[in-house]
Design a protein around this motif. Structure first.
Motif, PDB file in Angstrom:
ATOM      1  N   UNK A   1      72.979  62.004   4.285  1.00  0.00           N
ATOM      2  CA  UNK A   1      73.162  60.638   4.685  1.00  0.00           C
ATOM      3  C   UNK A   1      74.154  59.869   3.905  1.00  0.00           C
ATOM      4  N   UNK A   2      75.105  58.824   4.655  1.00  0.00           N
ATOM      5  CA  UNK A   2      76.065  58.309   4.130  1.00  0.00           C
ATOM      6  C   UNK A   2      76.183  56.812   4.699  1.00  0.00           C
ATOM      7  N   UNK A   3      76.741  56.117   4.238  1.00  0.00           N
ATOM      8  CA  UNK A   3      76.725  54.770   4.482  1.00  0.00           C
ATOM      9  C   UNK A   3      78.000  54.482   5.717  1.00  0.00           C
ATOM     10  N   UNK A   4      77.406  54.014   6.772  1.00  0.00           N
ATOM     11  CA  UNK A   4      78.111  53.911   7.954  1.00  0.00           C
ATOM     12  C   UNK A   4      78.543  52.671   8.301  1.00  0.00           C
ATOM     13  N   UNK A   5      77.778  51.090   7.918  1.00  0.00           N
ATOM     14  CA  UNK A   5      78.303  49.949   8.257  1.00  0.00           C
ATOM     15  C   UNK A   5      77.633  49.129   6.890  1.00  0.00           C
ATOM     16  N   UNK A   6      78.408  48.315   6.311  1.00  0.00           N
ATOM     17  CA  UNK A   6      77.957  47.414   5.492  1.00  0.00           C
ATOM     18  C   UNK A   6      78.187  45.837   5.964  1.00  0.00           C
ATOM     19  N   UNK A   7      77.711  45.113   5.613  1.00  0.00           N
ATOM     20  CA  UNK A   7      78.194  43.796   6.058  1.00  0.00           C
ATOM     21  C   UNK A   7      78.355  42.827   4.920  1.00  0.00           C
ATOM     22  N   UNK A   8      78.964  41.745   5.399  1.00  0.00           N
ATOM     23  CA  UNK A   8      79.494  40.493   4.779  1.00  0.00           C
ATOM     24  C   UNK A   8      79.198  39.239   5.701  1.00  0.00           C
ATOM     25  N   UNK A   9      78.359  38.506   5.141  1.00  0.00           N
ATOM     26  CA  UNK A   9      78.178  37.164   6.016  1.00  0.00           C
ATOM     27  C   UNK A   9      79.216  36.210   5.861  1.00  0.00           C
ATOM     28  N   UNK A  10      79.878  35.740   6.983  1.00  0.00           N
ATOM     29  CA  UNK A  10      80.987  34.921   6.980  1.00  0.00           C
ATOM     30  C   UNK A  10      80.677  33.770   7.888  1.00  0.00           C
ATOM     31  N   UNK A  11      81.544  32.744   7.562  1.00  0.00           N
ATOM     32  CA  UNK A  11      81.105  31.275   8.161  1.00  0.00           C
ATOM     33  C   UNK A  11      81.788  31.325   9.509  1.00  0.00           C
ATOM     34  N   UNK A  12      82.906  31.892   9.700  1.00  0.00           N
ATOM     35  CA  UNK A  12      83.883  32.069  10.820  1.00  0.00           C
ATOM     36  C   UNK A  12      84.287  33.231  11.099  1.00  0.00           C
ATOM     37  N   UNK A  13      83.894  34.107  12.135  1.00  0.00           N
ATOM     38  CA  UNK A  13      84.467  35.509  12.267  1.00  0.00           C
ATOM     39  C   UNK A  13      85.907  35.534  12.305  1.00  0.00           C
ATOM     40  N   UNK A  14      86.522  34.652  13.230  1.00  0.00           N
ATOM     41  CA  UNK A  14      88.075  34.498  13.367  1.00  0.00           C
ATOM     42  C   UNK A  14      88.726  34.471  12.345  1.00  0.00           C
ATOM     43  N   UNK A  15      88.346  33.429  11.519  1.00  0.00           N
ATOM     44  CA  UNK A  15      88.960  33.253  10.236  1.00  0.00           C
ATOM     45  C   UNK A  15      88.736  34.408   9.238  1.00  0.00           C
ATOM     46  N   UNK A  16      87.699  34.994   9.412  1.00  0.00           N
ATOM     47  CA  UNK A  16      87.530  36.115   8.707  1.00  0.00           C
ATOM     48  C   UNK A  16      88.051  37.482   9.047  1.00  0.00           C
ATOM     49  N   UNK A  17      88.184  37.378  10.302  1.00  0.00           N
ATOM     50  CA  UNK A  17      89.255  38.725  10.555  1.00  0.00           C
ATOM     51  C   UNK A  17      90.669  38.322  10.237  1.00  0.00           C
ATOM     52  N   UNK A  18      91.247  37.371  10.299  1.00  0.00           N
ATOM     53  CA  UNK A  18      92.455  36.998   9.955  1.00  0.00           C
ATOM     54  C   UNK A  18      92.501  36.996   8.166  1.00  0.00           C
ATOM     55  N   UNK A  19      91.738  36.836   7.578  1.00  0.00           N
ATOM     56  CA  UNK A  19      91.505  36.865   6.006  1.00  0.00           C
ATOM     57  C   UNK A  19      91.730  38.446   5.680  1.00  0.00           C
ATOM     58  N   UNK A  20      90.644  39.217   6.393  1.00  0.00           N
ATOM     59  CA  UNK A  20      90.497  40.623   5.924  1.00  0.00           C
ATOM     60  C   UNK A  20      91.329  41.497   6.616  1.00  0.00           C
ATOM     61  N   UNK A  21      92.216  40.972   7.609  1.00  0.00           N
ATOM     62  CA  UNK A  21      93.359  41.909   8.069  1.00  0.00           C
ATOM     63  C   UNK A  21      94.383  41.486   7.619  1.00  0.00           C
TER      64      UNK A  21
END
Length: 128
Positions: A1-21
């Motif tokens: 068994x291994x971790x496939x997906x973990x999540x972090x709750x974000x207020x704004x997906x587009x803003x989060x995508x810009x920050x994380x990338x």
């Protein structure tokens, strides 16, 4: 068994995508429309087939009290490994990232904690 997906709750997906990338350096893996939201994941460019981080919309009523309590107590939502916390701290600070904890040596590990601009504290860590 291994971790496939973990999540972090974000207020704004587009803003989060810009920050994380654009700021943290992850790369987009999946971007699937799901009504008003998206199944939006990022991965490390060093391990594109590795664990995905889901930028999960924080619309569920239980999420905001949870996120608020973590931030008020200074608890990171997740932790990312880096090669050198001090170097990454300097790089991210230069990009305007706000840190709530500067690099701190704690025995065999060094950590720092940043604000992801989407309602979360994120820890970066390296081991000696």
């Amino acid at each position: 068994m291994r971790i496939h997906v973990s999540s972090v709750f974000v207020d704004d997906q587009e803003k989060a995508l810009r920050f994380y990338t654009d700021v943290l350096g992850f790369v987009k893996k999946h971007d699937v429309p799901m009504g008003e939201d998206r199944w939006l994941t990022v991965v490390s460019p060093e391990d594109p087939e590795g664990t995905e981080l889901l930028l999960e919309p924080s619309g569920h009523p239980a999420v905001q009290p949870y996120k608020t309590a973590l931030v008020e107590d200074g608890i990171p939502a997740t932790s990312f490994a880096v090669d050198d916390v001090r170097a990454e701290f300097a790089r991210l600070r230069e990009l305007g990232v706000n840190f709530t904890q500067e690099p701190l040596e704690m025995g065999p590990v060094t950590t720092a904690v940043l604000d992801d601009t989407c309602g979360n504290l994120i820890q970066i860590v390296h081991s000696k």
